[in-house]
Design a protein around this motif. Sequence first.
Motif, PDB file in Angstrom:
ATOM      1  N   ARG A   1       0.788  -1.230   0.000  1.00 45.36           N
ATOM      2  CA  ARG A   1       0.000   0.000   0.000  1.00 45.36           C
ATOM      3  C   ARG A   1       0.816   1.273   0.000  1.00 45.36           C
ATOM      4  O   ARG A   1       0.268   2.351  -0.237  1.00 45.36           O
ATOM      5  CB  ARG A   1      -0.928   0.023   1.235  1.00 45.36           C
ATOM      6  N   HIS A   2       2.107   1.167   0.259  1.00 45.15           N
ATOM      7  CA  HIS A   2       2.916   2.370   0.422  1.00 45.15           C
ATOM      8  C   HIS A   2       4.061   2.382  -0.574  1.00 45.15           C
ATOM      9  O   HIS A   2       4.615   1.339  -0.927  1.00 45.15           O
ATOM     10  CB  HIS A   2       3.444   2.472   1.853  1.00 45.15           C
ATOM     11  N   ALA A   3       4.401   3.591  -1.027  1.00 49.86           N
ATOM     12  CA  ALA A   3       5.447   3.734  -2.042  1.00 49.86           C
ATOM     13  C   ALA A   3       6.154   5.056  -1.854  1.00 49.86           C
ATOM     14  O   ALA A   3       5.654   5.973  -1.190  1.00 49.86           O
ATOM     15  CB  ALA A   3       4.845   3.650  -3.446  1.00 49.86           C
ATOM     16  N   ARG A   4       7.333   5.138  -2.431  1.00 53.74           N
ATOM     17  CA  ARG A   4       8.089   6.392  -2.477  1.00 53.74           C
ATOM     18  C   ARG A   4       8.072   6.897  -3.914  1.00 53.74           C
ATOM     19  O   ARG A   4       8.401   6.157  -4.848  1.00 53.74           O
ATOM     20  CB  ARG A   4       9.517   6.189  -1.985  1.00 53.74           C
ATOM     21  N   LEU A   5       7.688   8.165  -4.083  1.00 52.71           N
ATOM     22  CA  LEU A   5       7.670   8.803  -5.385  1.00 52.71           C
ATOM     23  C   LEU A   5       8.855   9.749  -5.497  1.00 52.71           C
ATOM     24  O   LEU A   5       9.050  10.610  -4.635  1.00 52.71           O
ATOM     25  CB  LEU A   5       6.379   9.596  -5.594  1.00 52.71           C
ATOM     26  N   THR A   6       9.636   9.568  -6.544  1.00 48.61           N
ATOM     27  CA  THR A   6      10.713  10.509  -6.859  1.00 48.61           C
ATOM     28  C   THR A   6      10.261  11.301  -8.072  1.00 48.61           C
ATOM     29  O   THR A   6      10.073  10.744  -9.164  1.00 48.61           O
ATOM     30  CB  THR A   6      12.018   9.766  -7.150  1.00 48.61           C
TER      31      THR A   6
END
Length: 587
Positions: free
Chosen positions: A301-306
Motif C-alpha cells: 500500500r505504500h510507495a516512495r515517489l521521486t
Amino acid sequence: MFVVATAGHVDHGKSTLVRALTGEEPDRWDEERRRGLTIDLGYASTTLDDGRTVAFVDVPGHRRFVPNMLAGVGPVPAVMFVVAADDGWMPQSAEHLDALAALRVRHGILVITRSDLLEPELALAEAREALAGTPLADIPAVCVSAVTGEGMDRLRAELARLGSLLPRPDPDADVRLWVDRSFTIGGAGTVVTGTLPAGTICVGDSLELGPSGPRVTVRGLQSLGHKQDEVTAVARVAVNLRGVAADDVPRGGTLVTPGRWRAVDTVDVRVDGRTDALPEQVMVHLGAAAVAARIRPLDERHARLTISAPLPMRIGDRLILREPGADRIPSGAVVLDPAPPELRRRGAARRRADELAQAPESPELESELRRRGVAHVDDLRAWGVTAPPVGEAYRGWLIDPEWAAVLAERLVEAVRGHDRDDPLDPGLPTEAARRALDLPDAALLEAVLAQPAAASLRAEGGRVTAGVGSTLPERVHAAAEQVAERLRAAPFDAPTADELAELGLGPRELAACERAGLIIGLGPGVWLGPDVYDEAVRRLRQLPQPFTPSTARTHLDSSRRVVMPLLEALAARGLTRREGDDGHVVL
C-alpha cells in the motif's frame, strides 16, 4: 462563492449545460467554438436563487485532452458529472470518474442531459452502476434538457444545496494557487488564473512564484469578471502580477505564501490500490501540475515517489497517478510524508512501510513528533502541520515527550560513561551531549533534562554533570586537601609549580580540582583556596585607602607573584577599583 468542475464524455453537453445555467460562453478560444469541442479549460458563473454564486470550471471530455481536464478538476472540491441520455456511459466517463475517485471528490451532482432526445432512465441506471463503490455513489441526480429547459430549475436548486454542503475553507490558510492559465494583457501585463482552494489574496500582497522562487507583487485581482481588492477562497481568481513575464508562469506553476511552503521532489505516499499494480513510471497530477515520477514500492500500500520537478506538497495532498502516454489512471495516492528519510540500510524499506502504516492521512502534530522524534516549527508548518507558537519551543524545535524520556536515560548513561573514562574531566560538554543524543540543537537538552529519568543530572558551565559533590579520584582529592589545609593556614601563600607537581597535581588535575570547587586559579601557576576573594577583601579593607600593591603584599604576607593577579581578579569582579597610577580602593 463555490466552484464546481464539470466531468463527462466528450460531446455529452457539458459546455451547453454550463451555457444554459450561466448565460455565458465557457469555450473561450476560437478553435473551441469552431470545432464545438472544449479543448482547454472554460469558465463561467451564475448567481443562484439563494444568492450564492457558483463558478464552473468546464473541462474537456476528449481523451486527447485528459491532462487539461485533470488541471481543471485538481483544485476543485465538487463536480457536476454529465452523462448524455442518448449516449449513456462512455469511455471518457469512466476515465473522468477514475480521476475524481483518485482525488476522493465526494460532493457533486449527476446530470443526465439531452433528456428531450431519449428517456433518461437507462443512462441514469448505467451511471448509478458505474458510480457505485466510489465516493460519488450517493450524489443526487437530475435529468435535464438544456434545449427545452426541462429539469433546469431542479438542477439550480440542487446546486444551491450542494453549495451549502461543501466544507468551509480557511480564509487565513497559506495560499497555494495552482496556475491553469497565464497570458499577457496590454496595459496590464502578466495575468494568471486559477482556483483558490484556501486562504486570501489581496492587492499588494507579495507572493512567491513556487516555493523559494522569485517574489512577485499582486498588482490587481479579478473574480467573476469584477475587480476586487481581495479574494477569499474558494474562488476563481485572475491575478495581475508585477515582476514576472507570462512565459515564466506556466500551467502547473504556483503562487504561494512566502516562506510557508517547500518544493519537494521525494514523497512517501499511500496508494488507493496495490503498489504491484502500478507501473514503474507515472505522471503525477497535483492541482494543475503534471510531472513525471518514479515509483519505489515499500509494501502493498505504500510507495516512495521521486518526482522529476519539485512541487509544493503537504501531508494529506491527494495525487492522481496516470500512466505516461495513456489515459489510464491506475490509482490515486495521498501524501503521508513530504520529507522522508533516506533508505540506506538493508530492510529499511520494510521498516519504513511499517511506520507509514500507522501514519494518518491528514497532518497531525502528535503523529509527526512521534514518528520523527524532533521537528522544527518551520518544517511542520511547511508540511501542513499546525504547530504551537515558537515561544513555546526550544529555539523553534519541538520534541516528542516519549522520545525525550528515552533520550534522558541515554544521557544519564552517556554522562556516567564519560565520568568513568575520564574522572579528571567530569561532566559531558554540551556539544558532546547533543551529539551523543543526535539532537539537531543543543537547546533541546533542556527538554531532555526536564524528564524524571534525568533528575540526577544538571547543566552548568557548558557541561552536563551527574550527582552532587566531587567525583575526583581519591589520590587527587587527597592532594587537593593537602593544598587546602596549607591555604587555610596561609591563604595567600600559593604553592609553587614544583610543590604541586610533588603532590601529583598537574594541569589536568588542578583544572579538575577547580571544577570541584576545591581551589581557584588566579593565573598561570597561581592556585589559592575557594574563599580567597572574601578573605582578601576583609584584610585589604583594614589598610588605609588607597593602598599600593607593595602595601598589600606585606599586609597579606604574600608575594608579588600572587598579589598582582589577585588585585586584577578583585578589580574584575568589582570588589576593588584602581585609583591613580598605583592605588587600589576596596569597594
